[in-house]
Design a protein around this motif. Structure first.
Motif, PDB file in Angstrom:
ATOM      1  N   THR A  16      43.645  47.617  36.591  1.00 57.43           N
ATOM      2  CA  THR A  16      42.991  47.084  37.805  1.00 57.43           C
ATOM      3  C   THR A  16      42.805  45.559  37.719  1.00 57.43           C
ATOM      4  OG1 THR A  16      41.912  49.208  38.117  1.00 57.43           O
ATOM      5  CG2 THR A  16      40.962  47.354  39.310  1.00 57.43           C
ATOM      6  N   PRO A  17      42.283  45.011  36.601  1.00 55.73           N
ATOM      7  CA  PRO A  17      42.155  43.554  36.537  1.00 55.73           C
ATOM      8  C   PRO A  17      43.502  42.845  36.705  1.00 55.73           C
ATOM      9  CG  PRO A  17      40.921  44.577  34.747  1.00 55.73           C
ATOM     10  CD  PRO A  17      41.682  45.674  35.423  1.00 55.73           C
ATOM     11  N   LEU A  45      34.862  43.140  48.851  1.00 50.80           N
ATOM     12  CA  LEU A  45      35.749  44.111  49.503  1.00 50.80           C
ATOM     13  C   LEU A  45      35.166  44.623  50.814  1.00 50.80           C
ATOM     14  CD1 LEU A  45      36.758  46.472  46.518  1.00 50.80           C
ATOM     15  CD2 LEU A  45      37.880  44.366  47.266  1.00 50.80           C
ATOM     16  N   PHE A  57      44.387  42.884  40.454  1.00 45.15           N
ATOM     17  CA  PHE A  57      43.588  41.876  41.163  1.00 45.15           C
ATOM     18  C   PHE A  57      44.071  40.466  40.802  1.00 45.15           C
ATOM     19  CE2 PHE A  57      40.322  45.125  42.207  1.00 45.15           C
ATOM     20  CZ  PHE A  57      40.013  44.734  43.499  1.00 45.15           C
ATOM     21  N   ARG A  79      31.087  44.623  46.089  1.00 44.31           N
ATOM     22  CA  ARG A  79      32.224  44.895  45.183  1.00 44.31           C
ATOM     23  C   ARG A  79      32.866  46.246  45.491  1.00 44.31           C
ATOM     24  NH1 ARG A  79      30.109  45.525  39.571  1.00 44.31           N
ATOM     25  NH2 ARG A  79      28.524  46.663  40.715  1.00 44.31           N
ATOM     26  N   GLY A 122      33.870  37.011  38.973  1.00 45.54           N
ATOM     27  CA  GLY A 122      35.135  37.662  38.593  1.00 45.54           C
ATOM     28  C   GLY A 122      35.508  38.818  39.516  1.00 45.54           C
ATOM     29  N   TYR A 123      34.555  39.324  40.265  1.00 46.34           N
ATOM     30  CA  TYR A 123      34.840  40.422  41.198  1.00 46.34           C
ATOM     31  C   TYR A 123      35.343  39.874  42.532  1.00 46.34           C
ATOM     32  CZ  TYR A 123      32.993  44.321  38.474  1.00 46.34           C
ATOM     33  OH  TYR A 123      32.822  45.295  37.527  1.00 46.34           O
ATOM     34  N   HIS A 124      35.840  40.764  43.350  1.00 46.25           N
ATOM     35  CA  HIS A 124      36.293  40.419  44.698  1.00 46.25           C
ATOM     36  C   HIS A 124      35.407  41.111  45.716  1.00 46.25           C
ATOM     37  CE1 HIS A 124      39.724  39.500  42.201  1.00 46.25           C
ATOM     38  NE2 HIS A 124      40.268  38.824  43.200  1.00 46.25           N
ATOM     39  N   GLY A 169      30.097  50.317  37.163  1.00 44.33           N
ATOM     40  CA  GLY A 169      31.384  49.932  37.750  1.00 44.33           C
ATOM     41  C   GLY A 169      31.312  50.032  39.260  1.00 44.33           C
ATOM     42  N   ALA A 170      32.214  49.286  39.915  1.00 45.68           N
ATOM     43  CA  ALA A 170      32.145  49.156  41.373  1.00 45.68           C
ATOM     44  C   ALA A 170      32.352  50.489  42.096  1.00 45.68           C
ATOM     45  CB  ALA A 170      33.185  48.134  41.836  1.00 45.68           C
TER      46      ALA A 170
HETATM   47  O1  C5P Z   1      33.883  47.702  38.316  1.00 43.76           O
HETATM   48  P1  C5P Z   1      35.074  48.130  37.521  1.00 43.76           P
HETATM   49  O2  C5P Z   1      34.838  48.049  36.048  1.00 43.76           O
HETATM   50  O3  C5P Z   1      35.626  49.453  37.933  1.00 43.76           O
HETATM   51  O4  C5P Z   1      36.198  47.060  37.846  1.00 43.76           O
HETATM   52  C1  C5P Z   1      37.310  46.878  37.010  1.00 43.76           C
HETATM   53  C2  C5P Z   1      37.905  45.505  37.259  1.00 43.76           C
HETATM   54  O5  C5P Z   1      38.504  45.467  38.557  1.00 43.76           O
HETATM   55  C3  C5P Z   1      36.919  44.349  37.269  1.00 43.76           C
HETATM   56  O6  C5P Z   1      36.688  43.877  35.968  1.00 43.76           O
HETATM   57  C4  C5P Z   1      37.648  43.326  38.127  1.00 43.76           C
HETATM   58  O7  C5P Z   1      38.651  42.683  37.374  1.00 43.76           O
HETATM   59  C5  C5P Z   1      38.363  44.202  39.146  1.00 43.76           C
HETATM   60  N1  C5P Z   1      37.594  44.331  40.404  1.00 43.76           N
HETATM   61  C6  C5P Z   1      37.478  43.243  41.240  1.00 43.76           C
HETATM   62  N2  C5P Z   1      36.762  43.358  42.396  1.00 43.76           N
HETATM   63  C7  C5P Z   1      36.185  44.524  42.760  1.00 43.76           C
HETATM   64  C8  C5P Z   1      36.317  45.658  41.937  1.00 43.76           C
HETATM   65  C9  C5P Z   1      37.024  45.530  40.750  1.00 43.76           C
HETATM   66  O8  C5P Z   1      38.006  42.165  40.940  1.00 43.76           O
HETATM   67  N3  C5P Z   1      35.505  44.580  43.906  1.00 43.76           N
END
Ligand code: C5P
Length: 308
Positions: free
Chosen positions: A189-190, A36, A193, A163, A32-34, A146-147
């Motif tokens: 944020t989601p 980066l 994305f 991430r 689910g993450y991207h 969190g990222a």
């Molecule tokens: O890690 P964090 O909870 O801050 O990320 C919030 C949301 O942002 C994640 O659930 C995801 O949907 C998105 N995200 C992502 N890729 C990343 C960082 C965040 O898709 N590298």
């Protein structure tokens, strides 16, 4: 467990917000993450967290500040979650604290405000509870929260891969001045994305930080940095909040060296040559009703730090 600090004693931590100087995103991963490639810079906008001893198992937070009403105070609060994670991993759950959070970093504004609060809680509680936790342990716990949390612990200027949670420090010279246009309303944020996935399903094929950004930072050349600010999420944020296009344009007309949506927005960050231009931008953008408020900040600054 006995309290190492007298019950009335407080541990106070200050944690900074961030802007991404460049952000390139790959496609959505199976988790689910991207993936980066980003460069973070910590800026002088701070949340402050006070923590005090409380009976075992009790973790609570109260929140003050302009947008306090937007911050949950229950178990979903990121500072509460961070304190609970630390208590569970290092204190068998038998630790407690009460926390007072003073918010200045915009809530869901693309400046890692929630992550800063998690970082502040990890650091503050590790000191309050006198835990044997190394800085690397805190970074690892932060990445689980969190990222952006690891960067909020370290601050400065850093490259983030994975991430965004795998960090490498970056050499920079000088101080950069920013004007940050804060808007009313949040951007999730989601959701941003998600829109990025629709607009660019295969993501950015070039997942690296461009060398011109690193060169600009090494030589302390704000004008060169202004020319290469870039955020792959900007188009998605603007498509969800079309008025951001006008904010970006207006700030450039008012003398900014460069402009971009910060992280997933809606905060817009303008790199300015000096404080005077920052003031002009502030007056111009608020005067035109393009920002709720404009904050003038500088970077890089440290991440979460003890101040009492
Ligand atoms: O890690 P964090 O909870 O801050 O990320 C919030 C949301 O942002 C994640 O659930 C995801 O949907 C998105 N995200 C992502 N890729 C990343 C960082 C965040 O898709 N590298």
């Amino acid at each position: 467990m006995a309290s190492p600090l007298a019950e009335a004693e407080v541990v106070r931590v200050r944690a900074s917000g961030k802007v991404n100087l460049t952000l390139r995103s790959g496609p959505r991963r199976p988790d689910g993450y991207h993936q980066l490639a980003t460069l973070f810079q910590a800026v002088s906008m701070y949340d402050e967290l006070d923590v005090r001893w409380a009976p075992p198992g009790q973790v609570s937070v109260s929140v003050t500040g302009e947008q306090a009403g937007l911050v949950p105070t229950g178990e979903t609060n990121l500072a509460v979650r961070a304190a609970r994670l630390l208590a569970q991993e290092y204190g068998a759950g038998g630790l407690g604290c009460t926390m007072e959070l003073r918010k200045t970093i915009p809530v869901t504004g693309g400046m890692a405000g929630g992550s800063a609060d998690a970082a502040a809680a990890l650091l503050a509680c590790s000191v309050l509870w006198d835990l044997d936790v190394s800085p690397d342990d805190l970074l690892e716990l932060g990445a689980r929260m969190g990222a952006d949390v690891p960067f909020c612990l370290t601050g400065g200027t850093a490259m983030g891969t994975g991430r965004g949670d795998r960090l490498a420090p970056v050499l920079t010279r000088g101080t950069y001045h920013w004007a940050l246009a804060l808007s009313d309303g949040e951007l999730s944020t989601p959701e941003v994305f998600g829109r990025f996935d629709e607009l660019q399903p295969s993501g950015n094929a070039e997942l690296e930080v461009p060398p011109e950004v690193l060169n600009a930072l090494i030589s302390g050349d704000a004008a060169a940095l202004g020319r290469c600010l870039h955020n792959d999420l900007q188009e998605a944020a603007v498509s969800l909040r079309p008025q951001l296009a006008r904010v970006l344009e207006a700030g450039l007309e008012l003398g900014a060296l460069g402009a971009l949506v910060s992280g997933s927005g809606p905060t817009v960050a303008f790199l300015v040559p000096d404080e005077r231009t920052g003031l002009d931008l502030s007056v111009g953008l608020t005067g035109e009703g393009l920002a709720r408020v404009v904050r003038r900040v500088h970077g890089p600054v440290p991440g979460a730090r003890l101040i009492a």
